[in-house]
Design a protein around this motif. Structure first.
Motif, short mmCIF file in Angstrom:
data_model
loop_
_atom_site.label_atom_id
_atom_site.label_comp_id
_atom_site.label_asym_id
_atom_site.label_seq_id
_atom_site.Cartn_x
_atom_site.Cartn_y
_atom_site.Cartn_z
N TYR A 128 0.81 -1.09 -0.06
CA TYR A 128 0.08 -0.03 -0.13
C TYR A 128 0.73 1.15 -0.01
CZ TYR A 128 -3.73 -2.90 1.85
OH TYR A 128 -4.77 -3.94 2.35
N THR A 129 1.61 1.21 0.92
CA THR A 129 2.44 2.43 1.38
C THR A 129 3.40 3.15 0.02
OG1 THR A 129 2.20 2.14 3.74
CG2 THR A 129 3.94 3.81 3.04
N GLU A 130 3.49 4.38 -0.12
CA GLU A 130 4.59 4.80 -1.21
C GLU A 130 5.05 6.01 -0.60
OE1 GLU A 130 2.22 5.82 -4.84
OE2 GLU A 130 1.38 3.95 -4.86
N SER A 135 0.79 6.75 4.53
CA SER A 135 -0.08 5.87 4.64
C SER A 135 -1.42 6.36 4.08
CB SER A 135 -0.15 5.95 6.25
OG SER A 135 -0.49 6.81 6.93
N ASP A 136 -1.39 7.73 3.46
CA ASP A 136 -2.43 8.48 2.83
C ASP A 136 -2.66 7.76 1.41
OD1 ASP A 136 -4.35 9.88 2.13
OD2 ASP A 136 -3.53 11.77 2.16
N LEU A 137 -3.63 6.99 1.45
CA LEU A 137 -3.86 6.26 -0.14
C LEU A 137 -4.36 7.27 -0.95
CD1 LEU A 137 -4.75 2.51 0.86
CD2 LEU A 137 -2.67 3.43 -0.27
N GLY A 138 -5.18 8.30 -0.38
CA GLY A 138 -5.33 9.29 -1.45
C GLY A 138 -4.31 10.12 -2.30
N GLU A 139 -3.17 9.87 -1.77
CA GLU A 139 -2.08 10.45 -2.64
C GLU A 139 -1.60 9.21 -3.56
OE1 GLU A 139 -1.27 13.40 -2.80
OE2 GLU A 139 -2.94 14.23 -1.45
N LEU A 140 -1.85 8.18 -3.58
CA LEU A 140 -1.52 6.99 -4.07
C LEU A 140 -1.08 7.27 -5.77
CD1 LEU A 140 -1.33 3.92 -3.85
CD2 LEU A 140 -3.47 3.64 -5.06
N THR A 156 6.07 2.53 -7.04
CA THR A 156 6.99 2.00 -6.15
C THR A 156 6.27 1.77 -4.78
OG1 THR A 156 8.91 3.03 -7.00
CG2 THR A 156 9.03 2.48 -4.73
N LYS A 157 6.39 0.81 -3.92
CA LYS A 157 5.90 0.66 -2.62
C LYS A 157 6.91 0.54 -1.56
CE LYS A 157 1.69 0.40 -4.40
NZ LYS A 157 0.50 1.33 -4.08
N VAL A 158 6.88 1.11 -0.58
CA VAL A 158 7.94 1.00 0.47
C VAL A 158 7.08 0.34 1.85
CG1 VAL A 158 9.38 2.74 -0.40
CG2 VAL A 158 7.32 3.59 1.18
N PHE A 159 8.24 0.20 2.91
CA PHE A 159 7.96 -0.05 4.30
C PHE A 159 6.90 -1.21 4.66
CE2 PHE A 159 8.51 4.63 4.54
CZ PHE A 159 9.88 4.40 4.96
N SER A 160 6.94 -2.30 3.53
CA SER A 160 6.41 -3.52 3.81
C SER A 160 7.44 -4.68 4.64
CB SER A 160 5.94 -4.13 2.34
OG SER A 160 6.94 -4.48 1.74
#
Length: 384
Positions: A128-130, A135-140, A156-160
């Motif tokens: 999810y996180t970018e 953590s705001d998926l509204g900015e995906l 790009t995804k981060v912090f998984s």
């Protein structure tokens, strides 16, 4: 559970505890526990647990479960942590991605993925996180562009966590850009071995490594879409409420307090023990309340009730409590214990480094407070 467990639940707990006490499971759990920045592969341990059908007891039998209630799955989760089983693979694979599949997956998706996850032969993570969205998926910004009968995902995804050990990623991407912050988002099941997927470690202070996942025009089939196209945000909201029981954070807090007590008992600071008694009593009281909050959410979920406000309260209380205990306990081991690297000292050192992320994952404490405030504001408006 209101303030206690039924006799049947206690019998089930005893049977789970007995299985986890086997020499084979205890040895595998010890091998799977990381320290000093070294993160071992916990998959062999999970295969043992899968063989004993302990990973997904609440799933339907046809998907590898035992058909037991969700509350029994929570009992298993508690006993796994008490037995020293690192819980991240279980949380990500079974409690988040597996639960999402049960909630929104097609019959074909459930048959394809769930049995392997329940056996400990397949593992999953959340994407999810970018980097610029947090953590705001509204900015995906990740996009899934149509490609024949499927899509190609770029982003790009981060912090998984545990991502280099998993086979499947639950990825959020925009399928219809320009329709609003929380519109046009879809969810995909991504094969982590697919061409265009690159997983790298993000340096951090924790014993569990964060990962960066670069998706370069990664091909996914049309049947990899989880739930309806463009309806990812409502699904994520419901799934996050289910994820926010607070139980996993409560178990961390309980484990860390026990390590602090072990350090006090075994240490060379006997004269200082009395100074901790009041604080320890308060921690135990807070943990008892925390346990009730988590189980109130779990009991509701077991009857099909998803209460986002109760979940936010439980997540906020448990993550803040675990973080506070970790910070307090960091100063408990004596100089001698630190020098000899006792088990308690290592546990509390690891806890101190992990704790800052607890109030961020699954929704920040600020977001939880906003959910609570909005609910109270709504009640106030209704009263007037």
């Amino acid at each position: 559970m209101r303030f206690g467990f039924t006799e049947e639940q206690e019998r089930f707990r005893a049977s789970v505890r007995k299985m986890l006490r086997s020499a084979e499971v205890r040895a595998a759990a010890a091998e799977a526990t990381g320290a000093d920045g070294v993160e071992p592969d916990a998959r062999p341990l999970y295969r043992l647990l899968g063989e004993r059908r302990l990973l997904a007891v609440h799933w339907p039998v046809e998907y590898g479960g035992e058909g037991r209630p969700l509350t029994d799955a929570a009992i298993v989760a508690e006993e796994l942590v008490h037995a020293g089983v690192p819980d991240t693979l279980h949380v990500n694979t079974i409690q988040i991605v597996g639960q999402f599949l049960l909630m929104a997956g097609s019959d074909e998706q459930k048959r394809r993925y769930l049995p392997a996850l329940a056996r400990g032969e397949g593992f999953a993570s959340v994407l999810y996180t970018e980097p610029d969205a947090g953590s705001d998926l509204g900015e995906l910004r990740a996009v899934a562009e149509p490609d024949g009968d499927g899509y190609r995902i770029t982003g790009t995804k981060v912090f998984s966590l545990k991502t280099r050990f998993v086979d499947l990623g639950l990825c959020a991407a925009r399928t219809t850009p320009g329709t609003g912050k929380y519109q046009g988002i879809s969810l995909f099941l991504v094969d982590m071995a697919a061409p265009g997927v690159t997983v790298s470690v993000i340096p951090s202070v924790g014993d569990e490594h964060f990962h960066r996942v670069d998706l370069d025009s990664v091909p996914v089939s049309g049947d990899s879409l989880l739930g309806p196209r463009d309806e990812g945000w409502p699904l994520l909201n419901e799934a996050l409420a289910i994820e926010r029981t607070g139980l996993d954070y409560h178990l961390k807090a309980e484990h860390w307090l026990k390590a602090a007590l072990d350090a006090l008992i075994d240490g060379d600071q006997d004269s200082a023990h009395d100074a901790h008694l009041e604080r320890i009593g308060r921690w135990h009281g807070a943990l008892a309340a925390d346990h009730v909050l988590a189980w109130e959410v779990l009991t509701g979920l077991a009857t099909g009730q998803v209460d986002q406000v109760s979940a936010a309260v439980a997540k906020y209380h448990s993550s803040e409590l675990a973080q506070s205990i970790a910070v307090w306990a960091a100063d408990v081991p004596s100089p001698g214990q630190r020098a000899h690297r006792s088990r308690a000292a290592l546990t509390l050192d690891s806890a101190y480094r992990e704790a800052p992320g607890l109030t961020l994952s699954a929704g920040t404490s600020e977001v939880m407070l906003q959910i609570m405030a909005a609910a109270f504001d709504s009640i106030g408006q209704e009263e007037h």
